[in-house]
Scaffold this motif. Structure first.
Motif, PDB file in Angstrom:
ATOM      1  N   SER A 179       0.723  -1.284  -0.077  1.00  0.00           N
ATOM      2  CA  SER A 179      -0.028   0.065   0.052  1.00  0.00           C
ATOM      3  C   SER A 179       0.797   1.233   0.205  1.00  0.00           C
ATOM      4  O   SER A 179       0.389   2.389  -0.589  1.00  0.00           O
ATOM      5  CB  SER A 179      -0.821   0.124   1.149  1.00  0.00           C
ATOM      6  N   GLY A 180       2.006   1.258   0.626  1.00  0.00           N
ATOM      7  CA  GLY A 180       2.859   2.296   0.908  1.00  0.00           C
ATOM      8  C   GLY A 180       3.739   2.731  -0.602  1.00  0.00           C
ATOM      9  O   GLY A 180       4.372   3.643  -0.484  1.00  0.00           O
ATOM     10  N   ALA A 181       3.580   2.054  -1.517  1.00  0.00           N
ATOM     11  CA  ALA A 181       4.407   2.140  -2.656  1.00  0.00           C
ATOM     12  C   ALA A 181       4.050   3.195  -3.717  1.00  0.00           C
ATOM     13  O   ALA A 181       2.908   3.792  -3.686  1.00  0.00           O
ATOM     14  CB  ALA A 181       4.336   0.705  -3.614  1.00  0.00           C
ATOM     15  N   LEU A 182       5.139   3.789  -4.326  1.00  0.00           N
ATOM     16  CA  LEU A 182       4.895   4.995  -4.873  1.00  0.00           C
ATOM     17  C   LEU A 182       5.115   4.474  -6.384  1.00  0.00           C
ATOM     18  O   LEU A 182       6.287   4.013  -6.876  1.00  0.00           O
ATOM     19  CB  LEU A 182       6.011   6.096  -4.687  1.00  0.00           C
ATOM     20  N   PHE A 183       4.335   4.787  -7.477  1.00  0.00           N
ATOM     21  CA  PHE A 183       4.414   4.099  -8.650  1.00  0.00           C
ATOM     22  C   PHE A 183       4.435   5.474  -9.646  1.00  0.00           C
ATOM     23  O   PHE A 183       4.435   5.128 -10.826  1.00  0.00           O
ATOM     24  CB  PHE A 183       3.547   3.249  -9.090  1.00  0.00           C
ATOM     25  N   GLU A 184       4.373   6.556  -9.217  1.00  0.00           N
ATOM     26  CA  GLU A 184       4.320   7.898  -9.809  1.00  0.00           C
ATOM     27  C   GLU A 184       5.330   8.700  -9.624  1.00  0.00           C
ATOM     28  O   GLU A 184       5.805   8.758  -8.476  1.00  0.00           O
ATOM     29  CB  GLU A 184       2.897   8.609  -9.594  1.00  0.00           C
ATOM     30  N   ILE A 185       5.720   9.784 -10.249  1.00  0.00           N
ATOM     31  CA  ILE A 185       6.668  10.767 -10.029  1.00  0.00           C
ATOM     32  C   ILE A 185       6.163  11.644  -9.159  1.00  0.00           C
ATOM     33  O   ILE A 185       4.875  12.150  -9.683  1.00  0.00           O
ATOM     34  CB  ILE A 185       7.141  11.464 -11.259  1.00  0.00           C
ATOM     35  N   PRO A 186       6.496  11.867  -7.985  1.00  0.00           N
ATOM     36  CA  PRO A 186       5.903  12.815  -7.085  1.00  0.00           C
ATOM     37  C   PRO A 186       5.731  14.231  -7.533  1.00  0.00           C
ATOM     38  O   PRO A 186       6.422  14.691  -8.610  1.00  0.00           O
ATOM     39  CB  PRO A 186       6.958  12.736  -5.739  1.00  0.00           C
ATOM     40  N   GLU A 187       4.656  14.990  -7.030  1.00  0.00           N
ATOM     41  CA  GLU A 187       4.287  16.206  -7.468  1.00  0.00           C
ATOM     42  C   GLU A 187       5.487  17.211  -7.183  1.00  0.00           C
ATOM     43  O   GLU A 187       6.263  17.127  -6.105  1.00  0.00           O
ATOM     44  CB  GLU A 187       3.012  16.929  -6.412  1.00  0.00           C
ATOM     45  N   GLY A 188       5.630  18.155  -8.155  1.00  0.00           N
ATOM     46  CA  GLY A 188       6.863  19.191  -7.887  1.00  0.00           C
ATOM     47  C   GLY A 188       8.095  18.854  -8.384  1.00  0.00           C
ATOM     48  O   GLY A 188       8.863  19.647  -8.150  1.00  0.00           O
ATOM     49  N   TYR A 189       8.339  17.509  -8.877  1.00  0.00           N
ATOM     50  CA  TYR A 189       9.663  17.265  -9.518  1.00  0.00           C
ATOM     51  C   TYR A 189       9.913  17.837 -10.796  1.00  0.00           C
ATOM     52  O   TYR A 189       8.891  17.872 -11.638  1.00  0.00           O
ATOM     53  CB  TYR A 189       9.626  15.661  -9.398  1.00  0.00           C
ATOM     54  N   THR A 190      11.016  18.158 -11.036  1.00  0.00           N
ATOM     55  CA  THR A 190      11.333  18.563 -12.416  1.00  0.00           C
ATOM     56  C   THR A 190      11.843  17.354 -13.268  1.00  0.00           C
ATOM     57  O   THR A 190      12.554  16.487 -12.754  1.00  0.00           O
ATOM     58  CB  THR A 190      12.677  19.473 -12.372  1.00  0.00           C
ATOM     59  N   ILE A 191      11.263  17.056 -14.386  1.00  0.00           N
ATOM     60  CA  ILE A 191      11.315  15.965 -15.174  1.00  0.00           C
ATOM     61  C   ILE A 191      11.917  16.199 -16.339  1.00  0.00           C
ATOM     62  O   ILE A 191      11.908  17.089 -17.262  1.00  0.00           O
ATOM     63  CB  ILE A 191       9.943  15.324 -15.693  1.00  0.00           C
ATOM     64  N   THR A 192      13.278  15.347 -16.554  1.00  0.00           N
ATOM     65  CA  THR A 192      13.838  15.399 -17.964  1.00  0.00           C
ATOM     66  C   THR A 192      13.901  14.038 -18.526  1.00  0.00           C
ATOM     67  O   THR A 192      14.350  12.968 -18.024  1.00  0.00           O
ATOM     68  CB  THR A 192      15.414  15.462 -17.538  1.00  0.00           C
ATOM     69  N   ASP A 193      13.466  13.947 -19.649  1.00  0.00           N
ATOM     70  CA  ASP A 193      12.812  12.990 -20.569  1.00  0.00           C
ATOM     71  C   ASP A 193      13.947  12.848 -21.731  1.00  0.00           C
ATOM     72  O   ASP A 193      13.960  13.507 -22.701  1.00  0.00           O
ATOM     73  CB  ASP A 193      11.658  12.923 -20.839  1.00  0.00           C
ATOM     74  N   THR A 194      15.077  11.892 -21.353  1.00  0.00           N
ATOM     75  CA  THR A 194      16.097  11.593 -22.505  1.00  0.00           C
ATOM     76  C   THR A 194      15.489  10.675 -23.626  1.00  0.00           C
ATOM     77  O   THR A 194      16.287  10.422 -24.678  1.00  0.00           O
ATOM     78  CB  THR A 194      17.226  11.060 -21.992  1.00  0.00           C
ATOM     79  N   THR A 195      14.318  10.012 -23.281  1.00  0.00           N
ATOM     80  CA  THR A 195      13.786   9.072 -24.298  1.00  0.00           C
ATOM     81  C   THR A 195      12.897   9.692 -25.554  1.00  0.00           C
ATOM     82  O   THR A 195      12.448   9.021 -26.345  1.00  0.00           O
ATOM     83  CB  THR A 195      13.091   7.938 -23.704  1.00  0.00           C
ATOM     84  N   GLU A 196      12.594  11.075 -25.331  1.00  0.00           N
ATOM     85  CA  GLU A 196      11.669  11.730 -26.312  1.00  0.00           C
ATOM     86  C   GLU A 196      12.337  12.320 -27.420  1.00  0.00           C
ATOM     87  O   GLU A 196      13.731  12.594 -27.261  1.00  0.00           O
ATOM     88  CB  GLU A 196      11.035  12.703 -25.524  1.00  0.00           C
TER      89      GLU A 196
END
Length: 196
Positions: A179-196
């Protein structure tokens, strides 16, 4: 929902119930893993400069998505999400998320076995001055591993690593409660996507 069930069954389809023969001690843990929703924690010692350094990987699984933390003995913790063929590296201090292609990734979860498993023998055995109940298994590739239980709780996993020509014993725990697991990027994080 039916949709979720399909997703998770794809993930574990290589393990079919008819093929695997599990002992009474491992059965509940095996069922949790087979369900696709579980936590697997392994601690193994890595040799670094002639010293055995503990290295703990805690991986939460749900519908083919993995959230994992890796703790090194000197206090550093890395956080990852594996999702849709991508590895997301989280940095909670900098509040950043770096997305890279999983195939180039540094993180890989320890594979405990391949395909179906078969119970070969069970009994009691001493390991590190402690008496354990054990169940020895062979997987579909002929790979052998042994699971050790203390009062019915899964504690250790032992296998022979042919590459290292060495017997590896790791601390292990499995739980169906994630139940305590995190499967999403938390709110407020800066995201850098090198796969795009």
């Amino acid at each position: 929902s039916a949709e979720q069930t399909e997703e998770s069954s794809e993930e574990v389809s290589e393990v079919s119930e008819e093929e695997s023969i599990t002992g009474s001690l491992f059965r509940q843990y095996y069922e949790a893993i087979k369900s696709g929703t579980y936590m697997l924690k392994t601690t193994e010692s890595r040799m670094a400069g002639g010293e055995a350094i503990p290295y703990t990987v805690t991986a939460y699984h749900r519908n083919g998505i993995i959230y994992a933390t890796i703790e090194e003995s000197y206090g550093s913790t890395s956080e990852y999400i594996v999702k849709d063929g991508k590895l997301i590296i989280l940095d909670s201090f900098m509040k950043t998320a770096l997305i890279i292609d999983y195939s180039e990734s540094l993180f890989s979860e320890k594979q405990l076995w391949t395909g179906a498993i078969t119970l070969e023998e069970s009994g009691t055995q001493m390991l590190y001055d402690t008496q354990y109940n054990y169940e020895a298994y062979t997987d579909s590739t002929g790979f052998e591993f042994t699971l050790f239980f203390n009062e019915d709780i899964l504690k250790r996993y032992r296998s022979y690593n042919s590459k290292l020509m060495d017997t590896i014993v790791i601390s292990i725990s499995v739980s169906g409660d994630i139940s305590g697991a995190l499967f999403e990027i938390p709110e407020g994080y800066t995201i850098t996507d090198t796969t795009e």
